[in-house]
Design a protein around this motif. Structure first.
Motif, short mmCIF file in Angstrom:
data_model
loop_
_atom_site.label_atom_id
_atom_site.label_comp_id
_atom_site.label_asym_id
_atom_site.label_seq_id
_atom_site.Cartn_x
_atom_site.Cartn_y
_atom_site.Cartn_z
N ALA A 63 1.05 -1.24 0.07
CA ALA A 63 0.01 -0.06 0.11
C ALA A 63 0.96 1.10 -0.02
N SER A 64 2.11 1.14 0.19
CA SER A 64 3.05 2.44 0.21
C SER A 64 3.57 2.22 -1.16
N ALA A 65 3.96 3.53 -1.48
CA ALA A 65 4.72 3.71 -2.62
C ALA A 65 6.15 4.67 -2.33
N ARG A 141 2.03 -0.31 -11.45
CA ARG A 141 1.64 -1.17 -10.33
C ARG A 141 1.44 -0.20 -9.24
N ALA A 142 1.87 0.98 -9.16
CA ALA A 142 1.81 1.82 -8.02
C ALA A 142 0.36 2.73 -8.51
N THR A 143 0.00 2.76 -9.57
CA THR A 143 -1.22 3.44 -9.82
C THR A 143 -2.52 2.48 -9.35
N ALA A 144 -2.18 1.23 -9.23
CA ALA A 144 -3.41 0.11 -8.99
C ALA A 144 -3.50 0.23 -7.50
N ILE A 145 -2.86 0.66 -6.73
CA ILE A 145 -2.84 0.86 -5.07
C ILE A 145 -4.32 1.41 -4.89
N GLU A 146 -5.37 0.99 -4.44
CA GLU A 146 -6.27 1.50 -3.81
C GLU A 146 -6.24 2.64 -3.19
N THR A 147 -5.57 2.68 -1.87
CA THR A 147 -5.27 3.74 -1.01
C THR A 147 -3.61 3.83 -1.06
N ALA A 148 -2.86 4.78 -1.49
CA ALA A 148 -1.42 4.68 -1.63
C ALA A 148 -1.01 5.78 -0.56
N VAL A 149 0.13 5.18 0.17
CA VAL A 149 0.70 6.24 1.24
C VAL A 149 2.22 6.44 0.56
N ILE A 150 2.38 7.69 0.24
CA ILE A 150 3.50 8.27 -0.13
C ILE A 150 4.08 9.39 0.97
N GLY A 151 5.38 9.85 0.63
CA GLY A 151 6.09 10.88 1.39
C GLY A 151 5.15 12.32 1.32
N SER A 152 5.42 13.23 2.27
CA SER A 152 4.83 14.66 2.14
C SER A 152 5.94 15.41 2.08
N GLY A 153 7.18 15.00 1.92
CA GLY A 153 8.30 15.88 1.76
C GLY A 153 8.81 16.14 2.94
N THR A 154 8.36 15.65 4.25
CA THR A 154 8.83 15.72 5.54
C THR A 154 8.80 14.22 6.12
N GLY A 156 7.72 13.74 9.15
CA GLY A 156 7.00 13.69 10.32
C GLY A 156 5.39 13.71 9.92
N SER A 157 5.23 13.22 8.32
CA SER A 157 3.85 13.05 7.88
C SER A 157 3.78 11.98 6.74
N LYS A 158 2.62 11.57 6.17
CA LYS A 158 2.41 11.05 5.00
C LYS A 158 1.37 11.37 4.33
N LEU A 159 1.45 11.44 3.02
CA LEU A 159 0.27 11.55 2.20
C LEU A 159 -0.40 10.41 1.79
N LEU A 160 -1.93 10.36 1.79
CA LEU A 160 -2.63 9.09 1.30
C LEU A 160 -3.39 9.61 0.04
N LEU A 161 -3.58 8.83 -0.98
CA LEU A 161 -4.47 9.24 -2.24
C LEU A 161 -4.65 8.03 -2.74
N PRO A 162 -5.82 7.96 -3.64
CA PRO A 162 -5.87 6.96 -4.74
C PRO A 162 -5.01 6.70 -5.40
N GLY A 163 -4.42 5.46 -5.56
CA GLY A 163 -3.15 5.13 -6.50
C GLY A 163 -3.22 5.81 -7.82
N GLU A 164 -4.45 5.67 -8.50
CA GLU A 164 -4.75 6.10 -9.86
C GLU A 164 -4.12 7.71 -9.92
N LEU A 165 -4.34 8.60 -8.93
CA LEU A 165 -3.90 9.75 -8.82
C LEU A 165 -2.20 10.06 -9.31
N LEU A 166 -1.61 8.80 -9.03
CA LEU A 166 -0.22 9.03 -9.01
C LEU A 166 0.11 9.16 -10.73
N ALA A 167 -0.69 8.63 -11.52
CA ALA A 167 -0.67 8.74 -12.84
C ALA A 167 -0.80 10.28 -13.59
N LEU A 168 -1.66 11.02 -12.50
CA LEU A 168 -2.11 12.20 -12.81
C LEU A 168 -1.31 13.34 -12.32
#
Length: 180
Positions: A63-65, A141-154, A156-168
């Motif tokens: 679930a993480s990218a 394969r990262a774009t197929a993750i239902e809810t992807a967790v990625i870095g936030s630039g720090t 101390g936090s993480k971003l969550l987004l639908p994986g399909e948005l990684l392609a956008l």
């Protein structure tokens, strides 16, 4: 709006919490039309690395990218790319990425350069808000993750987004088999 959730993370609307994001990420998010679909969650910065994060917050590696930054040279010009792959895979730097960049040899950007040029913390670098000159390569394969967790630039936090948005993401190029 329903925020994406995962594990024991406490999601907040990312657009309403720029204080939890690195400045370039907050600026990019403010200009991105899909910002309303992203959540941010505070985490313990000591647990930002993928394995420790997943164990502490109940998030499986698939679930993480992760985002790694690489560079190579061709005809005296440097070519830099951020590669986004599922955390349970590794970017194929020596074959796929090298060919996509059109270079003979590809290597990871030094921590110092990656931090200085991205304006983000090491271990929190994310594909949103990177320098425009950098290519953003996203494994399909990262774009197929239902809810992807990625870095936030720090750390101390993480971003969550639908994986399909990684392609956008701005400048994103979806690549089949970017990772192995």
């Amino acid at each position: 709006m329903t925020l994406p959730t995962l594990g024991t993370l406490r999601p907040l609307p990312a657009a309403d919490h720029p204080d939890l994001l690195a400045p370039p990420v907050a600026a990019a998010l403010a200009a991105w039309p899909h910002a309303g679909s992203l959540a941010v969650t505070p985490i313990d910065a000591e647990l930002a690395d993928t394995a420790a994060f997943g164990e502490a917050y109940g998030v499986p590696p698939e679930a993480s990218a992760n985002c790694v930054v690489v560079a190579g040279r061709r005809d005296g010009a440097e070519r830099v790319a951020a590669c986004v792959v599922r955390a349970d895979t590794r970017a194929d730097i020596n074959n796929v990425v090298r060919r996509l960049l059109g270079v003979r040899k590809c290597s990871f950007l030094s921590m110092e350069r990656a931090v200085a040029e991205s304006g983000m913390e090491y271990g929190g670098i994310t594909p949103l808000g990177l320098p425009q000159a950098w290519r953003v390569l996203v494994d399909e394969r990262a774009t197929a993750i239902e809810t992807a967790v990625i870095g936030s630039g720090t750390r101390g936090s993480k971003l969550l987004l639908p994986g399909e948005l990684l392609a956008l993401l701005p400048g994103a190029e979806t690549v089949t088999d970017l990772a192995r």
